[in-house]
Design an enzyme around this catalytic site. Structure first.
Site, PDB file in Angstrom:
ATOM      1  N   GLU A 170      47.503  15.345  20.425  1.00 53.46           N
ATOM      2  CA  GLU A 170      46.315  15.787  19.685  1.00 53.46           C
ATOM      3  C   GLU A 170      46.707  16.759  18.574  1.00 53.46           C
ATOM      4  OE1 GLU A 170      43.142  14.938  20.071  1.00 53.46           O
ATOM      5  OE2 GLU A 170      43.184  13.878  21.983  1.00 53.46           O
ATOM      6  N   SER A 173      37.196  10.674  25.960  1.00 54.99           N
ATOM      7  CA  SER A 173      37.735   9.318  25.926  1.00 54.99           C
ATOM      8  C   SER A 173      39.175   9.331  25.420  1.00 54.99           C
ATOM      9  CB  SER A 173      36.869   8.424  25.035  1.00 54.99           C
ATOM     10  OG  SER A 173      36.764   8.984  23.742  1.00 54.99           O
ATOM     11  N   ASP A 219      41.312  18.675  28.839  1.00 53.53           N
ATOM     12  CA  ASP A 219      40.931  17.267  29.010  1.00 53.53           C
ATOM     13  C   ASP A 219      42.068  16.444  29.610  1.00 53.53           C
ATOM     14  OD1 ASP A 219      38.797  18.312  27.661  1.00 53.53           O
ATOM     15  OD2 ASP A 219      39.270  17.337  25.757  1.00 53.53           O
ATOM     16  N   GLU A 244      33.872  26.651  28.794  1.00 48.29           N
ATOM     17  CA  GLU A 244      33.952  25.886  27.541  1.00 48.29           C
ATOM     18  C   GLU A 244      34.613  26.697  26.438  1.00 48.29           C
ATOM     19  OE1 GLU A 244      34.025  22.586  27.574  1.00 48.29           O
ATOM     20  OE2 GLU A 244      31.964  22.524  28.295  1.00 48.29           O
ATOM     21  N   HIS A 245      35.599  26.075  25.797  1.00 46.52           N
ATOM     22  CA  HIS A 245      36.406  26.689  24.731  1.00 46.52           C
ATOM     23  C   HIS A 245      37.293  27.816  25.264  1.00 46.52           C
ATOM     24  CE1 HIS A 245      34.943  24.491  21.169  1.00 46.52           C
ATOM     25  NE2 HIS A 245      33.881  24.310  21.926  1.00 46.52           N
ATOM     26  N   THR A 246      37.397  27.907  26.573  1.00 48.75           N
ATOM     27  CA  THR A 246      38.259  28.926  27.179  1.00 48.75           C
ATOM     28  C   THR A 246      39.704  28.442  27.301  1.00 48.75           C
ATOM     29  OG1 THR A 246      37.378  28.057  29.230  1.00 48.75           O
ATOM     30  CG2 THR A 246      36.544  30.189  28.537  1.00 48.75           C
TER      31      THR A 246
HETATM   32  C1  GLA Z   1      37.454  19.731  23.643  1.00 43.19           C
HETATM   33  C2  GLA Z   1      38.941  20.049  23.691  1.00 43.19           C
HETATM   34  C3  GLA Z   1      39.286  20.864  24.939  1.00 43.19           C
HETATM   35  C4  GLA Z   1      38.375  22.077  25.068  1.00 43.19           C
HETATM   36  C5  GLA Z   1      36.917  21.687  24.884  1.00 43.19           C
HETATM   37  C6  GLA Z   1      36.009  22.867  24.845  1.00 43.19           C
HETATM   38  O1  GLA Z   1      37.120  18.894  24.698  1.00 43.19           O
HETATM   39  O2  GLA Z   1      39.690  18.862  23.712  1.00 43.19           O
HETATM   40  O3  GLA Z   1      40.634  21.247  24.885  1.00 43.19           O
HETATM   41  O4  GLA Z   1      38.743  23.085  24.169  1.00 43.19           O
HETATM   42  O5  GLA Z   1      36.707  20.927  23.716  1.00 43.19           O
HETATM   43  O6  GLA Z   1      35.993  23.509  26.064  1.00 43.19           O
END
Ligand code: GLA
Length: 377
Positions: free
Chosen positions: A156, A123, A168, A32-34
């Protein structure tokens, strides 16, 4: 949902659509957040999805009705502006494709989705990839999952104004039925990884919500960039634990903890992929629990409800591990359970969460689905 969307299209446009597109949401098992640190992520596409039925138009306009929204999106590909709301994802993809040199035909269609908005199940990426597929189908160019993911991220970052990474869109576009995907966010290579035998994945929606444009997401990103600069690398991916520990004391406390999360989370993600390949559910669960703790203490992107939900889930017999999933600041917990006890765990967590908070959670079993695709009509 397939029948429903085809019927809605027929009602709106008087004939059957030429293409039916399904584009999944996702749940991130770990990592996560990587992604924006050029690191590793391990998400899977889920059985909740955006559905889009379309047919081409000759006049270069795009018109989309959503079954969930009152206002349709309607614009000419030659001239369009920001208008807010879900239309931004449609327009942003059109802009990104045009800027990348694609010749776009117009189209019209009907859209529906059962991916809850703002819950950390992506989504918006599902919608972006569905729109990318619609343009590919009616304009007759191939849908390249990696290229399309890059354009979704551009949507985005440059059109919507959310400085998100690429996880995502990558998983929505490239997901594989029955597998999670280990994604190296540096070179965007992917490796399908199966869930350990006898396990199931539960998604537990806390009923709290985030938005990426006004949350601390962009701020977290800046901290990571500062830390990378301090270590003299382009991204935290390139800092080992040893290098981090040797100089951690020179960093201010917040930057130190942000960097520590990323560096340890990358290690956990690779270890999780190895545990999955070895069929080791216990180990995978431990790594998920450790990821949650790190997101809570070091990265500070959980909220109270995510912490409560994860704690309740982790305490259940039959649960291997649980953690928040997605960007954080609200949304869902992902829980790995013994498949035979999935229902029992879900019921117990729902009851305990409801007595610990004033909220009603949604808890459901999910399965790894395929990525964005045109389905037979
Ligand atoms: C959101 C962002 C992703 C990712 C996550 C955290 O979903 O869209 O790119 O950074 O947060 O892992």
């Amino acid at each position: 949902m397939k029948q429903q969307i085809i019927e809605a299209f027929e009602q709106q446009f008087g004939e059957r659509p030429s293409h039916l597109i399904r584009s999944p949401g996702r749940v991130n098992l770990i990592g996560e957040h990587t992604d924006y640190n050029d690191g590793f992520v391990l998400p899977m596409a889920i059985d909740r999805a955006v559905w889009l039925a379309v047919r081409g138009r000759e006049d270069g306009r795009v018109l989309v009705h959503s079954l969930e929204q009152t206002e349709p999106t309607d614009f000419a590909l030659t001239d369009f502006q920001h208008s807010g709301g879900w239309a931004e994802y449609v327009k942003g993809m059109a802009r990104a494709l045009l800027d990348a040199g694609y010749k776009l035909a117009g189209w019209e269609g009907v859209l529906t989705s059962d991916v809850p908005v703002g819950s950390g199940l992506s989504s918006s990426a599902a919608l972006e990839m569905a729109v990318g597929m619609a343009f590919a189908a009616v304009s007759d160019f191939p849908f390249d999952g990696v290229e399309m993911a890059r354009l979704g991220q551009k949507t985005e970052n440059e059109w919507v104004g959310a400085n998100t990474g690429i996880m995502d869109q990558m998983i929505a576009a490239n997901g594989q039925a029955g597998f999670a995907l280990l994604i190296d966010c540096r070179d965007l290579s992917t490796e399908p990884i199966p869930l350990p035998k006898g396990t199931a994945v539960l998604i537990m929606d806390t009923a709290t919500r985030h938005t990426h444009t006004d949350s601390g997401y962009n701020e977290r990103r800046k901290s990571c960039e500062r830390a990378a600069q301090f270590f003299g690398v382009s991204h935290l991916r390139d800092v080992t634990i040893e290098q981090f520990e040797a100089r951690a004391a020179e960093l201010d406390d917040v930057t130190m903890r942000r960097a520590r999360h990323i560096i340890t989370e990358n290690e956990r993600t690779l270890a999780a992929a190895a545990a999955m390949k070895a069929g080791d559910a216990e180990k995978l669960g431990e790594l998920m629990n450790a990821s949650h703790a790190s997101l809570h203490i070091d990265f500070e992107v959980t909220n109270n409800e995510l912490d409560i939900m994860a704690r309740i889930a982790q305490a259940q017999p039959g649960c291997f591990g649980a953690r928040m999933t997605g960007g954080g600041f609200g949304g869902c917990v992902v829980t790995l359970v013994d498949e035979k006890r999935a229902e029992e765990v879900g019921t117990a967590v729902a009851a305990q969460y409801q007595s610990a908070t004033p909220l009603t959670p949604q808890i459901f079993v999910t399965s790894a689905s395929a990525g964005t695709a045109v389905l037979p009509l």
